[in-house]
Design a protein around this motif. Structure first.
Motif, PDB file in Angstrom:
ATOM      1  N   VAL A  65     -10.768  23.433 -21.157  1.00  0.00           N
ATOM      2  CA  VAL A  65      -9.447  23.647 -21.762  1.00  0.00           C
ATOM      3  C   VAL A  65      -9.537  24.627 -22.936  1.00  0.00           C
ATOM      4  O   VAL A  65     -10.137  24.322 -23.965  1.00  0.00           O
ATOM      5  N   CYS A  66      -8.914  25.794 -22.772  1.00  0.00           N
ATOM      6  CA  CYS A  66      -8.886  26.784 -23.855  1.00  0.00           C
ATOM      7  C   CYS A  66      -8.023  26.258 -25.000  1.00  0.00           C
ATOM      8  O   CYS A  66      -7.006  25.592 -24.779  1.00  0.00           O
ATOM      9  N   GLN A  67      -8.412  26.574 -26.211  1.00  0.00           N
ATOM     10  CA  GLN A  67      -7.679  26.081 -27.375  1.00  0.00           C
ATOM     11  C   GLN A  67      -6.356  26.807 -27.598  1.00  0.00           C
ATOM     12  O   GLN A  67      -5.514  26.333 -28.338  1.00  0.00           O
ATOM     13  N   HIS A  68      -6.168  27.921 -26.965  1.00  0.00           N
ATOM     14  CA  HIS A  68      -4.950  28.690 -27.176  1.00  0.00           C
ATOM     15  C   HIS A  68      -3.771  28.044 -26.456  1.00  0.00           C
ATOM     16  O   HIS A  68      -2.943  27.390 -27.064  1.00  0.00           O
ATOM     17  N   GLN A  69      -3.734  28.212 -25.134  1.00  0.00           N
ATOM     18  CA  GLN A  69      -2.628  27.632 -24.354  1.00  0.00           C
ATOM     19  C   GLN A  69      -3.140  26.641 -23.331  1.00  0.00           C
ATOM     20  O   GLN A  69      -2.494  26.395 -22.323  1.00  0.00           O
ATOM     21  N   ASN A  70      -4.338  26.096 -23.581  1.00  0.00           N
ATOM     22  CA  ASN A  70      -4.953  25.146 -22.647  1.00  0.00           C
ATOM     23  C   ASN A  70      -5.198  25.783 -21.280  1.00  0.00           C
ATOM     24  O   ASN A  70      -5.093  25.120 -20.246  1.00  0.00           O
ATOM     25  N   GLY A  71      -5.497  27.058 -21.267  1.00  0.00           N
ATOM     26  CA  GLY A  71      -5.818  27.742 -20.016  1.00  0.00           C
ATOM     27  C   GLY A  71      -7.149  27.268 -19.456  1.00  0.00           C
ATOM     28  O   GLY A  71      -7.973  26.696 -20.178  1.00  0.00           O
ATOM     29  N   PRO A  72      -7.391  27.513 -18.171  1.00  0.00           N
ATOM     30  CA  PRO A  72      -8.611  27.031 -17.504  1.00  0.00           C
ATOM     31  C   PRO A  72      -9.797  27.961 -17.760  1.00  0.00           C
ATOM     32  O   PRO A  72      -9.965  28.968 -17.045  1.00  0.00           O
ATOM     33  N   LEU A  73     -10.635  27.618 -18.723  1.00  0.00           N
ATOM     34  CA  LEU A  73     -11.789  28.470 -19.054  1.00  0.00           C
ATOM     35  C   LEU A  73     -12.708  28.652 -17.849  1.00  0.00           C
ATOM     36  O   LEU A  73     -13.307  29.709 -17.667  1.00  0.00           O
ATOM     37  N   GLY A  74     -12.831  27.628 -17.025  1.00  0.00           N
ATOM     38  CA  GLY A  74     -13.730  27.696 -15.865  1.00  0.00           C
ATOM     39  C   GLY A  74     -13.304  28.701 -14.824  1.00  0.00           C
ATOM     40  O   GLY A  74     -14.080  29.049 -13.936  1.00  0.00           O
ATOM     41  N   GLU A  75     -12.057  29.167 -14.913  1.00  0.00           N
ATOM     42  CA  GLU A  75     -11.603  30.197 -13.975  1.00  0.00           C
ATOM     43  C   GLU A  75     -11.797  31.591 -14.569  1.00  0.00           C
ATOM     44  O   GLU A  75     -11.455  32.588 -13.939  1.00  0.00           O
ATOM     45  N   GLY A  76     -12.349  31.635 -15.787  1.00  0.00           N
ATOM     46  CA  GLY A  76     -12.661  32.918 -16.396  1.00  0.00           C
ATOM     47  C   GLY A  76     -14.091  33.318 -16.080  1.00  0.00           C
ATOM     48  O   GLY A  76     -14.689  32.821 -15.135  1.00  0.00           O
ATOM     49  N   MET A  77     -14.628  34.239 -16.886  1.00  0.00           N
ATOM     50  CA  MET A  77     -15.999  34.693 -16.643  1.00  0.00           C
ATOM     51  C   MET A  77     -16.657  35.057 -17.969  1.00  0.00           C
ATOM     52  O   MET A  77     -16.003  35.096 -19.011  1.00  0.00           O
ATOM     53  N   VAL A  98     -17.964  37.564 -20.429  1.00  0.00           N
ATOM     54  CA  VAL A  98     -17.772  38.983 -20.763  1.00  0.00           C
ATOM     55  C   VAL A  98     -18.416  39.222 -22.122  1.00  0.00           C
ATOM     56  O   VAL A  98     -18.039  38.562 -23.099  1.00  0.00           O
ATOM     57  N   GLY A  99     -19.374  40.128 -22.188  1.00  0.00           N
ATOM     58  CA  GLY A  99     -20.040  40.409 -23.456  1.00  0.00           C
ATOM     59  C   GLY A  99     -20.747  39.186 -24.023  1.00  0.00           C
ATOM     60  O   GLY A  99     -20.771  38.998 -25.243  1.00  0.00           O
ATOM     61  N   GLY A 100     -21.254  38.332 -23.154  1.00  0.00           N
ATOM     62  CA  GLY A 100     -21.971  37.140 -23.607  1.00  0.00           C
ATOM     63  C   GLY A 100     -21.058  35.992 -23.977  1.00  0.00           C
ATOM     64  O   GLY A 100     -21.545  34.934 -24.390  1.00  0.00           O
ATOM     65  N   CYS A 101     -19.754  36.160 -23.839  1.00  0.00           N
ATOM     66  CA  CYS A 101     -18.806  35.099 -24.216  1.00  0.00           C
ATOM     67  C   CYS A 101     -18.004  34.638 -23.003  1.00  0.00           C
ATOM     68  O   CYS A 101     -17.620  35.446 -22.146  1.00  0.00           O
ATOM     69  N   ILE A 102     -17.735  33.328 -22.980  1.00  0.00           N
ATOM     70  CA  ILE A 102     -16.795  32.807 -21.983  1.00  0.00           C
ATOM     71  C   ILE A 102     -15.414  33.364 -22.319  1.00  0.00           C
ATOM     72  O   ILE A 102     -14.968  33.256 -23.468  1.00  0.00           O
ATOM     73  N   THR A 103     -14.744  33.942 -21.347  1.00  0.00           N
ATOM     74  CA  THR A 103     -13.452  34.596 -21.617  1.00  0.00           C
ATOM     75  C   THR A 103     -12.359  33.925 -20.802  1.00  0.00           C
ATOM     76  O   THR A 103     -12.444  33.837 -19.569  1.00  0.00           O
ATOM     77  N   CYS A 104     -11.346  33.424 -21.502  1.00  0.00           N
ATOM     78  CA  CYS A 104     -10.245  32.724 -20.818  1.00  0.00           C
ATOM     79  C   CYS A 104      -9.484  33.713 -19.936  1.00  0.00           C
ATOM     80  O   CYS A 104      -9.152  34.821 -20.388  1.00  0.00           O
ATOM     81  N   PRO A 105      -9.173  33.321 -18.710  1.00  0.00           N
ATOM     82  CA  PRO A 105      -8.482  34.257 -17.813  1.00  0.00           C
ATOM     83  C   PRO A 105      -7.024  34.496 -18.205  1.00  0.00           C
ATOM     84  O   PRO A 105      -6.415  35.451 -17.735  1.00  0.00           O
ATOM     85  N   TRP A 106      -6.471  33.622 -19.026  1.00  0.00           N
ATOM     86  CA  TRP A 106      -5.045  33.774 -19.332  1.00  0.00           C
ATOM     87  C   TRP A 106      -4.800  34.844 -20.401  1.00  0.00           C
ATOM     88  O   TRP A 106      -4.007  35.751 -20.195  1.00  0.00           O
ATOM     89  N   HIS A 107      -5.433  34.718 -21.558  1.00  0.00           N
ATOM     90  CA  HIS A 107      -5.129  35.648 -22.648  1.00  0.00           C
ATOM     91  C   HIS A 107      -6.372  36.219 -23.314  1.00  0.00           C
ATOM     92  O   HIS A 107      -6.285  36.803 -24.388  1.00  0.00           O
ATOM     93  N   GLY A 108      -7.543  36.002 -22.705  1.00  0.00           N
ATOM     94  CA  GLY A 108      -8.749  36.656 -23.208  1.00  0.00           C
ATOM     95  C   GLY A 108      -9.398  36.000 -24.411  1.00  0.00           C
ATOM     96  O   GLY A 108     -10.248  36.624 -25.056  1.00  0.00           O
ATOM     97  N   TYR A 109      -9.021  34.776 -24.764  1.00  0.00           N
ATOM     98  CA  TYR A 109      -9.713  34.089 -25.855  1.00  0.00           C
ATOM     99  C   TYR A 109     -11.167  33.878 -25.449  1.00  0.00           C
ATOM    100  O   TYR A 109     -11.460  33.558 -24.301  1.00  0.00           O
ATOM    101  N   GLN A 110     -12.101  34.014 -26.421  1.00  0.00           N
ATOM    102  CA  GLN A 110     -13.529  33.993 -26.088  1.00  0.00           C
ATOM    103  C   GLN A 110     -14.267  32.901 -26.850  1.00  0.00           C
ATOM    104  O   GLN A 110     -13.913  32.561 -27.989  1.00  0.00           O
ATOM    105  N   TYR A 111     -15.332  32.368 -26.210  1.00  0.00           N
ATOM    106  CA  TYR A 111     -16.164  31.315 -26.798  1.00  0.00           C
ATOM    107  C   TYR A 111     -17.612  31.569 -26.402  1.00  0.00           C
ATOM    108  O   TYR A 111     -17.902  31.997 -25.270  1.00  0.00           O
ATOM    109  N   LEU A 112     -18.533  31.249 -27.320  1.00  0.00           N
ATOM    110  CA  LEU A 112     -19.955  31.350 -26.989  1.00  0.00           C
ATOM    111  C   LEU A 112     -20.327  30.153 -26.120  1.00  0.00           C
ATOM    112  O   LEU A 112     -19.966  29.012 -26.455  1.00  0.00           O
ATOM    113  N   PRO A 113     -21.067  30.351 -25.032  1.00  0.00           N
ATOM    114  CA  PRO A 113     -21.336  29.242 -24.117  1.00  0.00           C
ATOM    115  C   PRO A 113     -22.206  28.136 -24.730  1.00  0.00           C
ATOM    116  O   PRO A 113     -22.027  26.965 -24.395  1.00  0.00           O
TER     117      PRO A 113
END
Lengths: 170, 345
Positions: free
Chosen positions: B271-283, B285-300
């Motif tokens: 669950v992304c902290q922004h809009q609760n988007g599905p982080l697992g459906e992202g990829m 990018v640049g070493g960070c997990i990237t939310c597919p909805w709005h591009g919020y990023q997290y270190l794995p």
């Protein structure tokens, strides 16, 4: 964290998936078809008249309103009669209905039972008088607004204006 | 994401999105007007505008409602979701113009308050066909206004994402009201079956897509029960996870995104902290997990956004055993560093 939200989302979708098509189907099945022209009373399906003569034209029949009214007839002083309405282009009055009432009536807060709807006053058409004008027929414009209603009596000689307040206030 | 407040963070994607959105709406209105003038030469300007804006709002709402489930089935639709809230605000504005035209034409000329007139001008009768339809439209517009007014990230941050999402789920109620508004309104007067077919097709599309997506989501929420003596749960095989992407599993009722990247495995909340988007459906990018909805990023490894950003998601302890990934279902506090599992070669 949001499992309950996902469950609520699914429950709402399932509920809508069942109820909404049902309501839609009920609404469509309950539709009433519009009447065909062939089903109209004969008086409404009569052949149109050609009105050549203007018996009179008045601009003051409707109090506080720029509506102009003309009484037309097929031949001078004879034949079928009709009303023609006109007004300035910027005149706007929603749902202004025109009724024909045979004979004078004691008006109350409602239209008389014998009031006959001629049509909606839009694009200012011409309407034939539904029957031969009796001695004191009345044509009335009816609207929810209290500013445009009054009564008139289109006799062949001189129209008589019976100024009234709105139908709702009379 | 941002560390300083900016009311709207415009970027090229948002500008393109809005350009296409406004252009599409304008094109629809022009085409609708042209076709209406050809098919109904005696139609008045007021009625033409009412129908044009009303149908535009209704059609746009269908598109908005289809974006979510379509993104579940195919990631190619994700660009539509990126700025969906602008489409929602546009839908409200189109509906508002329709409502203003209706009230000015049919309700403003009498001696009854125009808003009150919406409710009293068509009293209830015994006939289903005579059901008052305008109150349905009024309440739908009220909900659309509420959603448009709270669509900004200000409200998302202050209400928090779950409350904001719950509020915005009322879009389903607005949609139901609008279907009833159309069914007991225009479809009672327009006897042409084309209009009935179009409305039915729209409803079947929206509800069908959502039901299919819900069915798929239920599968994702099935819990994993193979639990080891140390409390870890057998989540999946390493080979099941594509490189730099994730596999989503359900542990203790919540979804966990297990990412594979550079020979390592890390697990974070889905669950992304922004809009609760599905982080697992992202990829990654640049070493960070990237939310597919709005591009919020997290270190794995930590679940924390890279500095200077402050968003954090919970992490999960990972163990590797014979080519399989084992996850402890108890989440660590958001931002907690965990040791990634090393893939055995």
């Amino acid at each position: 964290m949001i499992r309950s939200l996902r469950q609520s989302d699914r429950q709402m979708v399932i509920a809508l998936g069942i109820l909404l098509p049902g309501a839609f189907a009920v609404g469509i099945v309950a539709r009433k078809p519009a009447p065909l022209v062939s089903e109209f009373p004969a008086a409404l399906a009569a052949a149109p008249h050609l009105f050549e003569n203007i018996e009179w034209r008045r601009v003051d029949l409707f109090k506080n309103s720029p509506i102009k009214v003309s009484l037309l007839c097929e031949h001078r002083g004879a034949g079928a009669f009709a009303f023609a309405f006109s007004a300035a282009e910027d005149f706007a009055q929603p749902d202004l209905l025109v009724y024909w009432i045979s004979g004078t009536s004691n008006f109350t807060n409602a239209l008389p039972e014998n009031a006959q709807l001629l049509g909606i006053l839009i694009h200012f058409p011409t309407w034939s008088c539904p029957s031969k004008p009796p001695p004191r027929p009345v044509c009335c414009c009816y609207t929810a607004s209290p500013t445009t209603k009054s009564w008139m009596c289109p006799s062949q000689s001189a129209p008589m204006l019976q100024p009234r307040n709105s139908l709702g206030n009379s | 994401m941002s560390v300083t407040h900016t009311s709207v963070q415009w970027n090229r994607q948002k500008v393109c999105y809005d350009f296409v959105l406004i252009g599409g709406v304008a094109a629809y209105l022009v085409v609708f007007g042209a076709i209406s003038e050809c098919l109904f030469p005696y139609i008045t300007e007021e009625v033409l505008l009412m129908r044009a804006f009303g149908t535009a709002a209704f059609l746009l709402l269908h598109i908005i409602l289809c974006i979510g489930p379509l993104c579940r089935f195919n990631a190619k639709f994700l660009p539509l979701l990126y700025n969906r809230r602008h489409a929602g605000v546009t839908c409200f504005l189109l509906g508002l113009i329709h409502a203003v035209l209706v009230v000015a034409t049919y309700h403003a000329g009498g001696d009854v308050n125009p808003i009150l007139s919406i409710f009293v001008s068509s009293p209830l009768t015994a006939s289903v066909a005579g059901m008052p339809f305008q109150p349905f439209g009024f309440f739908a517009l009220l909900i659309l206004f509420l959603l448009a007014a709270t669509s900004h990230d200000f409200w998302l941050a202050n209400l928090n994402a779950p409350v904001w999402k719950a509020l915005h789920m009322s879009i389903y109620i607005a949609y139901a009201f609008l279907v009833l508004h159309v069914t007991f309104g225009i479809l009672q007067g327009e006897m042409n079956w084309f209009y009935v077919a179009a409305a039915a097709m729209g409803m079947v599309t929206v509800l069908g897509l959502h039901c299919l997506a819900a069915r798929r989501e239920i599968q994702l929420d099935l819990p994993r029960e193979v639990r080891g003596s140390d409390g870890f749960v057998d989540a999946c095989a390493v080979a099941d996870i594509p490189e730099k992407r994730a596999r989503i599993v359900c542990l203790s009722g919540e979804r966990v995104a297990i990412f594979k990247y550079g020979g390592r495995i890390s697990a974070v909340s889905n669950v992304c902290q922004h809009q609760n988007g599905p982080l697992g459906e992202g990829m990654i990018v640049g070493g960070c997990i990237t939310c597919p909805w709005h591009g919020y990023q997290y270190l794995p490894e930590t679940g924390a956004a890279p500095p200077p950003f402050v968003e954090k998601v919970p992490t999960f302890n990972v163990r590797m055993n014979n080519g399989r990934v084992w996850i402890h279902p108890q989440p660590n506090p958001p931002g907690t560093k965990t040791e990634p599992g090393l893939i055995e070669i």
